[in-house]
Scaffold this motif. Structure first.
Motif, PDB file in Angstrom:
ATOM      1  N   ILE A 161       0.863  -1.180   0.000  1.00  4.71           N
ATOM      2  CA  ILE A 161       0.000   0.000   0.000  1.00  4.71           C
ATOM      3  C   ILE A 161       0.898   1.227   0.000  1.00  4.71           C
ATOM      4  O   ILE A 161       1.674   1.437   0.930  1.00  4.71           O
ATOM      5  CB  ILE A 161      -0.924   0.007   1.234  1.00  4.71           C
ATOM      6  N   VAL A 162       0.788   2.012  -1.059  1.00  5.73           N
ATOM      7  CA  VAL A 162       1.664   3.174  -1.239  1.00  5.73           C
ATOM      8  C   VAL A 162       0.834   4.445  -1.208  1.00  5.73           C
ATOM      9  O   VAL A 162      -0.118   4.603  -1.986  1.00  5.73           O
ATOM     10  CB  VAL A 162       2.441   3.087  -2.568  1.00  5.73           C
ATOM     11  N   ALA A 163       1.185   5.342  -0.307  1.00  5.94           N
ATOM     12  CA  ALA A 163       0.572   6.675  -0.238  1.00  5.94           C
ATOM     13  C   ALA A 163       1.655   7.690  -0.582  1.00  5.94           C
ATOM     14  O   ALA A 163       2.632   7.846   0.161  1.00  5.94           O
ATOM     15  CB  ALA A 163      -0.003   6.931   1.153  1.00  5.94           C
ATOM     16  N   ASN A 164       1.472   8.377  -1.712  1.00  3.31           N
ATOM     17  CA  ASN A 164       2.532   9.239  -2.225  1.00  3.31           C
ATOM     18  C   ASN A 164       2.023  10.655  -2.481  1.00  3.31           C
ATOM     19  O   ASN A 164       1.222  10.884  -3.378  1.00  3.31           O
ATOM     20  CB  ASN A 164       3.100   8.651  -3.522  1.00  3.31           C
ATOM     21  N   ASN A 165       2.500  11.594  -1.678  1.00  2.36           N
ATOM     22  CA  ASN A 165       2.312  13.013  -2.016  1.00  2.36           C
ATOM     23  C   ASN A 165       3.582  13.784  -1.686  1.00  2.36           C
ATOM     24  O   ASN A 165       3.564  14.895  -1.189  1.00  2.36           O
ATOM     25  CB  ASN A 165       1.100  13.602  -1.276  1.00  2.36           C
ATOM     26  N   CYS A 166       4.711  13.109  -1.990  1.00  3.43           N
ATOM     27  CA  CYS A 166       6.019  13.699  -1.674  1.00  3.43           C
ATOM     28  C   CYS A 166       6.553  14.581  -2.789  1.00  3.43           C
ATOM     29  O   CYS A 166       7.608  15.211  -2.651  1.00  3.43           O
ATOM     30  CB  CYS A 166       7.023  12.603  -1.361  1.00  3.43           C
ATOM     31  N   GLY A 167       5.873  14.599  -3.931  1.00  4.84           N
ATOM     32  CA  GLY A 167       6.332  15.425  -5.043  1.00  4.84           C
ATOM     33  C   GLY A 167       7.148  14.672  -6.067  1.00  4.84           C
ATOM     34  O   GLY A 167       7.536  15.246  -7.094  1.00  4.84           O
TER      35      GLY A 167
END
Length: 347
Positions: free
Chosen positions: A198-204
């Motif tokens: 499960i990947v949550a990505n809002n790092c740019g």
């Protein structure tokens, strides 16, 4: 001409489990009678590790040889001895001598690695008067019996996380989080490991793909000149899943089948230790290093007696994928010597 020596196991096998009876025959084939002092049959087993390190000392490079040895079996199972200082005559034709030996339960599994090995063999020694002894070696592999049912925690699901915060601007921060779930941590060769990432990505930074792999970690242990360790990590199987994860949360499921491989050693060997892990790597071109999450698992030889879903399983989908890959696994024969260790010519 020399005596022709053959060793055959009964029943024929090249892989044995610890605690199993090792039995067979030694066949000596001669064209004419031969004089011998003794016929000795040994069951042998030992482990050895070695590697070289280099250290800068003053204005020169110092080379250090590291090594460690451990003996497991050195048992004479049968033999024919003449009286001291005398000899006996081996008749022409085929001469058969039987041997039996029960392998101890504590024996570590056979292993062949870059910096060491654990090997077992039947050694036949013919002591000849006024001549060099004639010897013959027949290797065989041992799988230590690792019963997954002895540790109930191996049937429970496991979860590991990666989380890192990034500064997108002076006031804005982003987070990259990866959660990896496995249905349980105990498996055998041929079974399927369902892995959920499960990947949550809002790092740019964009994630282009995920790598799912099973890795073997071998720790070699030396006792000379001092106690020391050297690790070696080998990727046994790896799958890549293409994806594009940007400013969102995504769940991906991959299944890896465990190939024939030595079981986890569980710290019962003093010269080397074999451990396994499943690993998920997020391929992120914008970062200097790719984020990764590893979950330790145990590879055994005896599967769980029951294969019911655990109450806290991560997802029903993971259970389905495991069941699809594990059909008929419990009745599967042990892997062959060659499939695990390769050719035995290096004995």
């Amino acid at each position: 001409m020399p005596i022709n020596i053959e060793v055959e196991f009964t029943p024929a096998a090249s892989v044995y489990h610890s605690g199993q009876l090792l039995a067979g025959n030694v066949r000596l084939i001669v064209e004419r009678p031969k004089r011998l002092r003794a016929i000795c049959v040994y069951i042998t087993g030992s482990g050895r590790v070695s590697w070289t390190s280099h250290t800068a000392v003053a204005d020169k490079i110092e080379t250090v040889e590291h090594s460690g040895n451990e003996e497991y079996i050195n048992c004479r199972t049968c033999g024919y001895n003449a009286a001291s200082g005398s000899f006996f005559e081996l008749p022409a034709g085929v001469n058969v001598y039987s041997f039996k030996y029960t392998l101890p339960m504590w024996l570590p599994s056979s292993f062949e690695g870059t910096h060491g090995y654990i090997r077992y063999a039947v050694d036949v020694v013919l002591e000849r008067p006024f001549k060099f002894d004639q010897t013959f070696k027949k290797p065989f592999a041992v799988f230590r019996t690792v019963d997954l049912n002895r540790d109930i925690s191996l049937k429970l699901p496991a979860q590991m996380d990666y989380r890192k915060q990034f500064h997108l601007s002076s006031i804005t921060r982003g987070i990259l989080a990866i959660t990896v779930n496995v249905l349980k941590t105990g498996y055998i060769a041929g079974s399927v490991i369902p892995i959920e990432a499960i990947v949550a990505n809002n790092c740019g930074f964009s994630i282009n793909k995920l790598s799912f792999s099973l890795r073997k970690i071998t720790t070699y242990k030396c006792t000379y000149p001092t106690n020391g360790e050297k690790d070696e990590t080998i990727t046994i199987i790896e799958r890549f899943v293409d994806c594009l994860i940007e400013d969102e949360q995504t769940s991906l499921l991959e299944r890896l089948e465990v190939p024939p491989t030595p079981p986890t050693t569980l710290n019962f060997c003093n010269v080397l230790n074999v451990a396994y892990e499943v690993r998920v790597v997020a391929i992120t071109p914008g970062l200097t290093s790719n984020p990764s999450v590893s979950v330790p698992i145990v590879i055994g030889t005896v599967p769980f007696l029951t294969d019911q879903p655990a109450a806290s399983s991560p997802t029903q989908s993971m259970q389905y994928h495991e069941e699809q890959g594990n059909r008929d696994i419990e009745d599967a024969p042990p892997p062959s010597y060659e499939s695990v260790y390769g050719n035995a010519s290096n004995y």
